[in-house]
Design an enzyme around this catalytic site. Structure first.
Site, mmCIF file in Angstrom:
data_model
loop_
_atom_site.group_PDB
_atom_site.id
_atom_site.type_symbol
_atom_site.label_atom_id
_atom_site.label_comp_id
_atom_site.label_asym_id
_atom_site.label_seq_id
_atom_site.Cartn_x
_atom_site.Cartn_y
_atom_site.Cartn_z
ATOM 1 N N SER A 159 15.196 -91.282 37.917
ATOM 2 C CA SER A 159 15.212 -92.668 37.425
ATOM 3 C C SER A 159 14.470 -92.836 36.109
ATOM 4 C CB SER A 159 14.621 -93.616 38.478
ATOM 5 O OG SER A 159 13.255 -93.328 38.699
ATOM 6 N N SER A 169 8.938 -76.838 35.917
ATOM 7 C CA SER A 169 7.571 -76.353 35.850
ATOM 8 C C SER A 169 6.987 -76.784 34.512
ATOM 9 C CB SER A 169 7.537 -74.833 36.033
ATOM 10 O OG SER A 169 6.203 -74.387 36.109
ATOM 11 N N TYR A 179 -2.514 -80.827 38.131
ATOM 12 C CA TYR A 179 -1.175 -80.687 37.556
ATOM 13 C C TYR A 179 -0.894 -79.208 37.309
ATOM 14 C CZ TYR A 179 2.771 -81.034 34.383
ATOM 15 O OH TYR A 179 4.008 -80.893 33.795
ATOM 16 N N LYS A 202 2.028 -76.795 39.099
ATOM 17 C CA LYS A 202 3.068 -76.089 38.353
ATOM 18 C C LYS A 202 2.966 -74.579 38.542
ATOM 19 C CE LYS A 202 5.108 -79.756 37.081
ATOM 20 N NZ LYS A 202 6.453 -80.082 37.589
#
Length: 167
Positions: A11, A126, A140, A144
């Site tokens: 979205s 990633s 974060y 990843k």
């Protein structure tokens, strides 16, 4: 044959652009997200990627409509910033819940159909932060790096079934 693609987190941001690009390339595209933002050539199915049952139901709906899923782009995610010692446990858990386990929910829901149809392509978003962790973005970076390890392990499991996986 028109390829059927699913983009999670479609979205907004990279997911929205990816969905648009796949639609422009001739794919029939479905985006899974919590928020519907209409986009030409893209069908929305509401799903919170952290909710395994919602993800499974969304995949079942695409399969009911199309009979197949050829491409899965696992894009749903977010980033948090701040010093490690100031990041709450709730925030770090939420980061992993969406970025890593949301990806896993989507993959586990789609792989049986791809296996049955004899192939498919899974792309997991990633970041360079997964290879070179970023200060003040510890969770974060961790999420990843986990995606990278997840992809390396999963690609060896599903390769014999004609399913490719990349980050």
């Amino acid at each position: 044959m028109v390829e059927v693609a699913v983009v999670t987190g479609g979205s907004g941001g990279i997911g929205r652009c990816t969905a648009a690009r796949l639609a422009a390339a001739g794919c029939r595209v479905y985006e899974f997200s919590r928020h519907e933002r209409p986009q030409e050539g893209v069908s929305h199915i509401g799903a919170d990627m952290t909710d395994e049952n919602q993800v499974r139901a969304a995949v079942v709906e695409v399969l009911r409509r199309e009979g197949r899923i050829d491409i899965l782009v696992c894009n749903a995610g977010f980033g948090i910033s701040g010093a490690a010692e100031l990041t709450s446990g709730a925030d770090s858990h939420a980061q992993l819940e969406l970025n890593l386990f949301g990806t896993d929910n989507a993959c586990r829901a789609v792989i049986p159909a791809m296996r049955e149809q004899g192939g498919g392509r899974i792309v997991c978003m990633s970041s360079i932060a997964g290879i070179l962790p970023i200060p003040f973005q510890l969770w974060y970076s961790v999420s990843k790096a986990a995606i990278n390890a997840y992809v390396l392990a999963l690609q060896n499991e599903v390769r014999p079934f004609g399913i490719s996986v990349c980050a």
